[in-house]
Enzyme design. Structure first.
Site, PDB file in Angstrom:
ATOM      1  N   LYS A 169      -9.434  35.760  17.508  1.00  0.00           N
ATOM      2  CA  LYS A 169     -10.224  35.155  18.475  1.00  0.00           C
ATOM      3  C   LYS A 169     -11.138  35.924  19.127  1.00  0.00           C
ATOM      4  CE  LYS A 169      -9.852  31.010  22.222  1.00  0.00           C
ATOM      5  NZ  LYS A 169      -9.070  30.024  22.731  1.00  0.00           N
ATOM      6  N   SER A 176      -9.985  25.270  22.346  1.00  0.00           N
ATOM      7  CA  SER A 176     -10.673  26.518  22.041  1.00  0.00           C
ATOM      8  C   SER A 176     -10.959  27.669  21.051  1.00  0.00           C
ATOM      9  CB  SER A 176     -11.276  27.638  23.249  1.00  0.00           C
ATOM     10  OG  SER A 176     -10.276  27.972  23.829  1.00  0.00           O
ATOM     11  N   SER A 193      -5.465  24.617  22.985  1.00  0.00           N
ATOM     12  CA  SER A 193      -6.805  25.694  22.168  1.00  0.00           C
ATOM     13  C   SER A 193      -6.118  25.968  20.941  1.00  0.00           C
ATOM     14  CB  SER A 193      -6.803  26.638  23.041  1.00  0.00           C
ATOM     15  OG  SER A 193      -8.064  26.312  24.234  1.00  0.00           O
TER      16      SER A 193
END
Lengths: 68, 463
Positions: free
Chosen positions: B81, B159, B183
């Site tokens: 990420k 996310s 997330s």
């Protein structure tokens, strides 16, 4: 008959509006007012729970000393 | 070669690499090609780290040939990420104001994966600032909405959106995501993957974007719960750069257990889509084959309000400069440009009450959950939302998520795995949440569930 505004919401919203109102549109301020209402609602739920004197914040703090 | 390798779990790839039947360089080139070719289709990738990846892969290949095999991740490609610092490449936090940001060091997790011999192939897309500014819809990223490989009209969740899309589309065998509240479990659930949210403090946050210091966790998304365990072992551990990273040792141990004790909160499916409820009931039938399932009532506490208040206050504090300067006007999602201002009106007294109540919550939940191997619940309330759709979220109080509030507020580990499909044919999921530091127990349970079902062996049809 229109609902009487919650004075806490009015005060807290005024704080945001005074501080940041010049950079926000009317629509954004309306949205923020709804969010403040939600936050006050959440705070009411938190305040409704009784705690004991010994219930400390659940966050560790330690005194700091650099080396040596 | 590619069709045989795609969607093989890390454990199987590792066996081939170790036996020198599979070249880490060839494997890396396969995934780099897919990242370059298919990454843009899903808006899944921010930066492809080709040079670094090939260098790491060549080193892995040489070491393995010389008999210096480091373990299950040696020579295995992955994506991270884009909130994890990596020297030499941008780290954008998914947000336009930070699109040129660079760090001159690697996040601890990136360093630990390097030590394990894993190969960093890409920095993956994410919701801007990890969703902490109050986003309501999938377009909240400067790289565009992340597209679900199961249905190009559906979102991946967030996310850790790119981490979900990339693993589901076979662009990397595993990825690292982060969770403050939902997330990791959200993209894993919506993309039909296994996702592991470790205990708070299990994995160092050094070099990761701070959204909420007391809520942020880093963890893997992969094809199976077993793979999540392999990755967790590599990234867990103490770190002098992050005082919250625990010295408790972690070793992933595979135990073929039965006789589990599962607990279910009675109203845990309230607000879930019909198919999610039906799939969850079927999952409970499966779980009854490997253990007992009983209802468990949680003490009456304002769980969602506690965690939400802490999250909102920490997030605006972490991004105080951006908010005060008006820099949030450059964010992509219109709602992210003003929502943080509302949180300035949360009183210190109420924030501290939430932090004190958090202790009560943690103790009460531990008392309850210590009687079980895991509490189980649907991973998500629904199938993946459509791309143009505003979604419901407990963080904005438009959906219920007691499991998420308790799990993140008390810092408990959870793993989610696919457990069926919904009305639109998209994956639904099942989560197992355990006692603090009991990742192996929830992984045992998830692995046992996956041994009874084949949802994790189904993959999207890709062009």
């Amino acid at each position: 008959m229109p609902e009487t505004p919650n004075p806490e919401v009015v005060t807290l919203f005024a704080l945001v509006a005074n501080r940041y109102g010049d950079r926000l549109t009317t629509e954004q301020l309306d949205e923020i007012k709804k969010m403040v209402e939600g936050q006050v609602e959440a705070a009411r739920a938190l305040r409704a729970v009784r705690l004991n004197n010994a219930d400390e914040p659940f966050q560790a703090f330690t005194a700091y000393r650099g080396e040596p | 070669m590619s069709s045989e390798l795609l969607f093989k779990p890390v454990r199987e790839l590792a066996a081939l690499v170790r036996a020198r039947q599979l070249s880490p360089v060839a494997l890396t080139e396969l995934y780099l090609d897919r990242l370059e070719r298919l990454g843009p289709k899903y808006n899944a990738v921010v930066t492809i780290t080709r040079e670094r990846a090939l260098s790491q892969a060549r080193r892995a290949e040489g070491e393995i040939a010389a008999g210096r095999y480091r373990g299950a991740l040696h020579g295995i490609p992955y994506g991270a990420k884009d909130l994890l610092a990596t020297a030499g490449t941008p780290t954008t936090w998914g947000a336009a104001p930070y699109r040129e940001q660079r760090f001159d060091f690697d996040a601890t997790v990136i360093g630990k994966l390097e030590d394990a011999g894993a190969v960093l192939c890409a920095k993956l897309a994410m919701i801007e600032l990890a969703g902490g500014m109050g986003y309501r819809q999938p377009t909240a990223s400067f790289t565009g909405p992340c597209i679900n490989p199961w249905d190009t009209d559906a979102w991946t969740g967030g996310s850790s959106s790119g981490s979900g899309a990339a693993v589901a589309a076979g662009l990397v065998p595993f990825a690292i995501g982060s969770e403050t509240w939902g997330s990791i479990l959200s993209p894993a659930g919506y993309c039909g993957l296994a996702g592991l949210r470790p205990t708070y403090g299990r994995v160092s946050r050094h070099g990761a974007m701070a959204l909420c210091w007391t809520l942020d966790k880093l963890g893997p998304l992969a094809l199976t719960a077993d793979d999540c365990g392999l990755v967790l072992e590599a990234i867990a551990g103490a770190d002098s750069a992050d005082p919250t990273a625990s010295e408790r040792p972690y070793r992933y141990e595979v135990a073929e257990r039965r006789g589990f004790r599962f607990g279910v909160i009675p109203d845990v499916t309230d607000g879930c889509e019909e198919a999610v409820v039906a799939n969850f009931r079927r999952s409970l039938d499966e779980l009854a084959k490997i253990g007992t399932v009983e209802e468990v009532t949680l003490p009456d506490l304002p769980y969602e309000q506690i965690t939400r208040t802490i999250l909102q206050v920490e997030a605006v504090s972490a991004f105080e400069d951006l908010i005060e300067s008006g820099g949030i006007a450059e964010l992509t999602a219109p709602e992210d440009r003003f929502t943080p201002y509302a949180r300035e009106a949360i009183l210190a007294h109420d924030y501290l009450k939430a932090v004190r109540l958090r202790g009560v919550m943690a103790r009460e939940i531990d008392r309850v959950i210590s009687r079980y191997d895991a509490l189980v619940a649907p991973g998500r309330i629904n199938e993946a939302p459509r791309l143009g759709q505003e979604f419901r979220s407990a963080i904005r109080a438009t959906a219920k998520d007691v499991m998420g509030a308790v799990g993140n507020g008390a810092g408990l580990p959870a793993v989610c795995v696919p457990n069926g499909v919904g009305a639109r044919g998209l994956p639904t999921s099942l989560q197992f949440m355990g006692r603090a530091w009991e990742e192996n127990r929830v992984l045992d349970a998830a692995r046992a569930y996956q041994s009874l079902t084949d949802w994790h062996t189904r993959h999207p049809k890709l062009d």
